[in-house]
Design a protein around this motif. Sequence first.
Motif, PDB file in Angstrom:
ATOM      1  N   TYR A  74       0.821  -1.209   0.000  1.00 49.88           N
ATOM      2  CA  TYR A  74       0.000   0.000   0.000  1.00 49.88           C
ATOM      3  C   TYR A  74       0.855   1.260   0.000  1.00 49.88           C
ATOM      4  N   ASP A  75       1.913   1.264   0.816  1.00 50.32           N
ATOM      5  CA  ASP A  75       2.791   2.431   0.861  1.00 50.32           C
ATOM      6  C   ASP A  75       3.439   2.695  -0.494  1.00 50.32           C
ATOM      7  N   SER A  76       3.823   1.626  -1.199  1.00 46.61           N
ATOM      8  CA  SER A  76       4.454   1.817  -2.510  1.00 46.61           C
ATOM      9  C   SER A  76       3.458   2.341  -3.531  1.00 46.61           C
ATOM     10  N   MET A  77       2.185   1.977  -3.345  1.00 53.90           N
ATOM     11  CA  MET A  77       1.154   2.450  -4.276  1.00 53.90           C
ATOM     12  C   MET A  77       0.833   3.926  -4.069  1.00 53.90           C
ATOM     13  N   ASN A  78       0.868   4.367  -2.805  1.00 56.26           N
ATOM     14  CA  ASN A  78       0.506   5.767  -2.551  1.00 56.26           C
ATOM     15  C   ASN A  78       1.692   6.601  -2.088  1.00 56.26           C
ATOM     16  N   LYS A  79       2.868   6.017  -2.174  1.00 55.01           N
ATOM     17  CA  LYS A  79       4.126   6.712  -1.816  1.00 55.01           C
ATOM     18  C   LYS A  79       4.078   7.257  -0.399  1.00 55.01           C
ATOM     19  N   GLY A  80       3.392   6.524   0.494  1.00 56.56           N
ATOM     20  CA  GLY A  80       3.372   6.877   1.904  1.00 56.56           C
ATOM     21  C   GLY A  80       2.467   8.036   2.273  1.00 56.56           C
ATOM     22  N   THR A  81       1.629   8.476   1.344  1.00 57.58           N
ATOM     23  CA  THR A  81       0.768   9.621   1.646  1.00 57.58           C
ATOM     24  C   THR A  81      -0.498   9.244   2.389  1.00 57.58           C
ATOM     25  N   GLY A  82      -0.734   7.966   2.553  1.00 55.21           N
ATOM     26  CA  GLY A  82      -1.921   7.508   3.260  1.00 55.21           C
ATOM     27  C   GLY A  82      -3.135   7.537   2.365  1.00 55.21           C
TER      28      GLY A  82
END
Length: 65
Positions: A52-60
């Motif tokens: 999930y973090d890689s999909m949203n680059k850690g933006t939540g």
Amino acid sequence: MSEKVLDEWAIALRQKKAELEACQKEHHVQSCTKCEKLLDCQLRDSYVKAVYDSMNKGTGGGFEF
């Protein structure tokens, strides 16, 4: 030939994937769904979080499918 540059999220994902695959190999399973620890596995949970973090680059935020 251009070299692919990985961001911190992709690097973390690759690391978690390698850890998960090593665990599967150690437990002689091809998939986490075949493991008795599936629902209580911190390693798998950390891998899912890395995805999930890689999909949203850690933006939540959530994901809509």
